[in-house]
Design an enzyme around this catalytic site. Structure first.
Site, PDB file in Angstrom:
ATOM      1  N   PHE A  92       2.414  21.959 -28.613  1.00 36.75           N
ATOM      2  CA  PHE A  92       2.247  21.798 -27.181  1.00 36.75           C
ATOM      3  C   PHE A  92       3.290  22.634 -26.451  1.00 36.75           C
ATOM      4  O   PHE A  92       4.403  22.834 -26.958  1.00 36.75           O
ATOM      5  CB  PHE A  92       2.424  20.331 -26.770  1.00 36.75           C
ATOM      6  CG  PHE A  92       1.392  19.391 -27.341  1.00 36.75           C
ATOM      7  CD1 PHE A  92       0.334  18.932 -26.568  1.00 36.75           C
ATOM      8  CD2 PHE A  92       1.489  18.943 -28.655  1.00 36.75           C
ATOM      9  CE1 PHE A  92      -0.615  18.061 -27.089  1.00 36.75           C
ATOM     10  CE2 PHE A  92       0.546  18.073 -29.185  1.00 36.75           C
ATOM     11  CZ  PHE A  92      -0.510  17.633 -28.399  1.00 36.75           C
TER      12      PHE A  92
ATOM     13  N   THR B  17      -0.159  19.957 -34.231  1.00 37.83           N
ATOM     14  CA  THR B  17      -0.498  20.582 -32.958  1.00 37.83           C
ATOM     15  C   THR B  17       0.772  20.973 -32.223  1.00 37.83           C
ATOM     16  O   THR B  17       1.749  20.207 -32.185  1.00 37.83           O
ATOM     17  CB  THR B  17      -1.348  19.657 -32.076  1.00 37.83           C
ATOM     18  OG1 THR B  17      -2.602  19.406 -32.724  1.00 37.83           O
ATOM     19  CG2 THR B  17      -1.632  20.291 -30.712  1.00 37.83           C
TER      20      THR B  17
END
Length: 363
Positions: free
Chosen positions: A265, A263
């Site tokens: 960010f 992921t």
């Protein structure tokens, strides 16, 4: 233990004690230098700008380049981030807003980027994460923007369209999903709590191992762990932070379907970053509603040789069937080629917003 072994170990341990004492002296010397930097900034009216993303990235890259081992580059990065975090906290601990509660992957991303000396401010929604920084209650926000398996985080992208905040950094977090439960046998699991994205990331594993267990989507993985900790027959899919926070044993580890599940960010603040030598620039643009308009918008990057690493569309939300395009390009907006491309793009686009330039994530 033989006398010879004891003597050999005593010699090495004495050497370690001496090195530790020297490390302690040097760390405090570094901290005093950081304090001097703060004093100089205050003298020149820059007291509020204690965090410099580009400087931090340059330091970490240089240390990785000169690292002779045996410590891995990732270990060096972790150690020196914590050193810089502790030094920054001598001036003022940075307040970091993120999607809570404690125990989420967002908390892990915030800690990875800002270190354990930062003041963590968990929020109940991504909207609140933005608002904490916009209102001045937090210095920076850390928000998920895309996952390598499940794609873009729509709410983050929609909020980027309207916010005045700038992107000043990025964090790339390897996502390891675990099945957490007080139960000791998989056959006793009747329901699995998790965030919708985590359930999707473990879809095939759940089909294979727990095909009859009810899957229940909740607001966050940390909330899932909290619920599973209080319910017989329940489990949660979450990371190590949630397991530690809610004292839940790992019944199964690394259950994500894709081994490289990651992921990304974004770090948001009231400023972006100066050039670090290896940067990205993010922007939002829209094309006039005519044939070939998107192709025309992409030409400036081709003309200037600027590499585009991301192009994604989202509904414009203010008109039916109209779209805006989210773009990441390599380079800083002050780089001549990127600046030329943006100037040319501004003349072509129906709408253009520069979200910020920032250092590429340092692993």
């Amino acid at each position: 233990m033989s006398d010879d072994l004891q003597k050999a170990l005593a010699g090495v341990r004495a050497e370690i004690d001496g090195i530790d004492a020297e490390l302690l002296r040097l760390l405090n010397q570094r901290a005093r230098c950081a304090q001097k930097v703060g004093e100089i900034k205050a003298e020149h009216g820059e007291a509020g700008h204690i965090y410099r993303p580009e400087r931090e990235a340059q330091v970490l890259r240089r240390l990785q380049d000169v690292n002779p081992g045996p410590l891995a580059g990732e270990n060096i990065t972790f150690f020196f981030r914590e050193v810089m975090s502790a030094c920054l906290s001598l001036e003022e601990p940075l307040g970091i807003s993120f999607l809570g509660p404690l125990g989420t992957f967002s908390e892990s991303a915030a800690t990875k980027h800002f270190g354990h000396a930062a003041r963590l401010l968990p929020q109940s929604s991504i909207d609140d994460v933005f608002r904490e920084v916009e209102s001045g209650h937090a210095h920076y926000a850390v928000v998920p923007v895309e996952n390598s398996t499940e794609g873009a985080v729509g709410r983050t992208m929609d909020l980027l369209l309207g916010t005045q905040l700038k992107i000043c950094g990025e964090v790339v977090l390897r996502i390891h999903q675990n099945l957490l439960s007080n139960e000791t046998d998989l056959s006793k699991i009747t329901k699995v709590y998790s965030h919708a994205q985590s359930l999707a990331q473990c879809h095939e594993w759940l089909n294979r191992v727990l095909p009859n267990a009810q899957r229940i989507s909740v607001g966050s993985n940390a909330q899932a762990a909290q619920m599973a900790s209080a319910e017989a027959g329940a489990a949660a899919i979450a990371g190590e932070a949630a397991a530690a926070r809610y004292s839940l044993p790992r019944l199964a580890e690394n259950i994500e379907d894709e081994p490289n599940n990651t992921t990304r960010f974004l770090v948001l603040g009231k400023h972006d970053a100066g050039p670090s030598g290896r940067d990205k620039t993010s922007l939002i643009m829209s094309a006039p509603n005519r044939t070939g308009a998107l192709h025309e918008l992409l030409l400036p990057f081709s003309h200037t040789g600027v590499s585009m690493s991301r192009l994604e569309s989202r509904p414009a939300r203010n008109a039916l069937w109209e779209y805006v395009f989210y773009v990441d390009v390599d380079g800083h907006h002050d780089d001549p080629a990127v600046k030329t491309a943006i100037d040319e793009l501004a003349a072509r686009a129906a709408y253009l917003k520069i979200l910020g330039s920032y250092p590429v994530a340092v692993y």
